[in-house]
Design an enzyme around this catalytic site. Structure first.
Site, PDB file in Angstrom:
ATOM      1  N   THR A 182      12.905  -3.399   6.033  1.00 48.97           N
ATOM      2  CA  THR A 182      12.473  -4.427   5.091  1.00 48.97           C
ATOM      3  C   THR A 182      11.396  -5.285   5.728  1.00 48.97           C
ATOM      4  O   THR A 182      11.505  -5.665   6.885  1.00 48.97           O
ATOM      5  CB  THR A 182      13.674  -5.303   4.686  1.00 48.97           C
ATOM      6  OG1 THR A 182      14.653  -4.465   4.101  1.00 48.97           O
ATOM      7  CG2 THR A 182      13.268  -6.376   3.696  1.00 48.97           C
ATOM      8  N   ARG A 212      20.220   2.551  -7.226  1.00 47.11           N
ATOM      9  CA  ARG A 212      20.552   1.165  -6.892  1.00 47.11           C
ATOM     10  C   ARG A 212      19.290   0.299  -6.894  1.00 47.11           C
ATOM     11  O   ARG A 212      18.242   0.724  -6.414  1.00 47.11           O
ATOM     12  CB  ARG A 212      21.188   1.098  -5.505  1.00 47.11           C
ATOM     13  CG  ARG A 212      21.349  -0.315  -4.957  1.00 47.11           C
ATOM     14  CD  ARG A 212      21.805  -0.262  -3.504  1.00 47.11           C
ATOM     15  NE  ARG A 212      22.045  -1.574  -2.939  1.00 47.11           N
ATOM     16  CZ  ARG A 212      21.135  -2.269  -2.251  1.00 47.11           C
ATOM     17  NH1 ARG A 212      19.927  -1.773  -2.063  1.00 47.11           N
ATOM     18  NH2 ARG A 212      21.431  -3.448  -1.750  1.00 47.11           N
ATOM     19  N   GLY A 258      18.252  -3.289  -5.340  1.00 50.59           N
ATOM     20  CA  GLY A 258      18.718  -4.343  -4.429  1.00 50.59           C
ATOM     21  C   GLY A 258      18.183  -5.708  -4.829  1.00 50.59           C
ATOM     22  O   GLY A 258      17.709  -5.913  -5.946  1.00 50.59           O
ATOM     23  N   ASP A 259      18.246  -6.619  -3.891  1.00 48.88           N
ATOM     24  CA  ASP A 259      17.827  -7.999  -4.166  1.00 48.88           C
ATOM     25  C   ASP A 259      16.319  -8.194  -4.038  1.00 48.88           C
ATOM     26  O   ASP A 259      15.764  -9.116  -4.634  1.00 48.88           O
ATOM     27  CB  ASP A 259      18.531  -8.952  -3.199  1.00 48.88           C
ATOM     28  CG  ASP A 259      18.208  -8.633  -1.738  1.00 48.88           C
ATOM     29  OD1 ASP A 259      18.130  -7.427  -1.389  1.00 48.88           O
ATOM     30  OD2 ASP A 259      18.026  -9.577  -0.955  1.00 48.88           O
ATOM     31  N   THR A 275      16.320 -10.646   3.680  1.00 50.25           N
ATOM     32  CA  THR A 275      16.723  -9.302   4.101  1.00 50.25           C
ATOM     33  C   THR A 275      18.214  -9.334   4.383  1.00 50.25           C
ATOM     34  O   THR A 275      18.764 -10.352   4.784  1.00 50.25           O
ATOM     35  CB  THR A 275      15.933  -8.850   5.349  1.00 50.25           C
ATOM     36  OG1 THR A 275      16.350  -7.527   5.701  1.00 50.25           O
ATOM     37  CG2 THR A 275      16.147  -9.765   6.538  1.00 50.25           C
ATOM     38  N   GLY A 276      18.869  -8.203   4.153  1.00 55.89           N
ATOM     39  CA  GLY A 276      20.306  -8.138   4.417  1.00 55.89           C
ATOM     40  C   GLY A 276      21.033  -7.445   3.286  1.00 55.89           C
ATOM     41  O   GLY A 276      20.428  -6.693   2.510  1.00 55.89           O
ATOM     42  N   GLY A 303      21.960  -6.811   0.113  1.00 59.23           N
ATOM     43  CA  GLY A 303      21.349  -7.285  -1.127  1.00 59.23           C
ATOM     44  C   GLY A 303      22.319  -7.702  -2.207  1.00 59.23           C
ATOM     45  O   GLY A 303      22.050  -8.652  -2.954  1.00 59.23           O
TER      46      GLY A 303
HETATM   47  N1  ASP Z   1      18.035  -6.479   1.145  1.00 56.89           N
HETATM   48  C1  ASP Z   1      17.729  -5.072   1.087  1.00 56.89           C
HETATM   49  C2  ASP Z   1      18.556  -4.450  -0.007  1.00 56.89           C
HETATM   50  O1  ASP Z   1      19.701  -4.810  -0.175  1.00 56.89           O
HETATM   51  C3  ASP Z   1      17.982  -4.327   2.344  1.00 56.89           C
HETATM   52  C4  ASP Z   1      17.460  -4.955   3.600  1.00 56.89           C
HETATM   53  O2  ASP Z   1      16.854  -6.006   3.587  1.00 56.89           O
HETATM   54  O3  ASP Z   1      17.681  -4.381   4.669  1.00 56.89           O
HETATM   55  O4  ASP Z   1      18.076  -3.552  -0.673  1.00 56.89           O
END
Ligand code: ASP
Length: 145
Positions: free
Chosen positions: A3, A31, A33-34, A54-55, A57
């Site tokens: 990310t 899917r 994500g956020d 990031t993280g 989501g």
């Molecule tokens: N936030 C991203 C998601 O959930 C993934 C990431 O940031 O590593 O798609």
């Protein structure tokens, strides 16, 4: 891969945020994500903050993380660090992990996270690049070899 997020403030006071991601490992087909969800993983408003996350989501979506930072900053008067820390705590409370980069219209920034680290960097109008990797690490001058 991974990310990549960016937040920026221009000389006219415009704030912008962007987030690009491959998503989570082994994610379900289809899917979302956020990152592309404005208010979850990405948000910018010239009157308050620009945020990129990031993280995990799902947890950033469930807590409306990026807009939540804007709301705390705007309505509670919290600074970028306090608002970001509070939202990361909310995410941690539902077993989410990750971090955010936050910048306000005055140039204040914060990189709150509950992960072990988050590769991050910043550059201001003087043009001195600063970087850090681990959570407890201070930003320091990045010198290209
Ligand atoms: N936030 C991203 C998601 O959930 C993934 C990431 O940031 O590593 O798609």
């Amino acid at each position: 891969y991974g990310t990549v997020g960016a937040v920026a403030l221009d000389k006219d006071g415009n704030l912008a945020a962007g987030t690009s991601t491959g998503g989570m490992t082994n994610k379900r087909y289809g899917r979302i994500g956020d990152s592309p969800v404005i208010g979850a993983g990405t948000y910018a408003n010239n009157k308050s903050v620009a945020v990129s996350a990031t993280g995990s989501g799902e947890m950033f979506i469930r807590t409306s993380a990026a807009y939540n930072v804007h709301s705390r900053y705007t309505h509670l008067g919290e600074n970028v660090q306090k608002a970001g820390d509070a939202v990361i705590k909310e995410i941690g409370d539902i077993k989410g992990t990750g971090g955010m980069i936050i910048l306000d219209a005055k140039g204040n920034f914060a990189f709150p996270m509950n992960s072990a680290g988050m590769h991050r960097g910043m550059i201001d109008s003087k043009g001195v690049p600063m970087t850090a990797m681990f959570g407890d690490e201070q930003l320091r001058h990045f010198k290209a070899k």
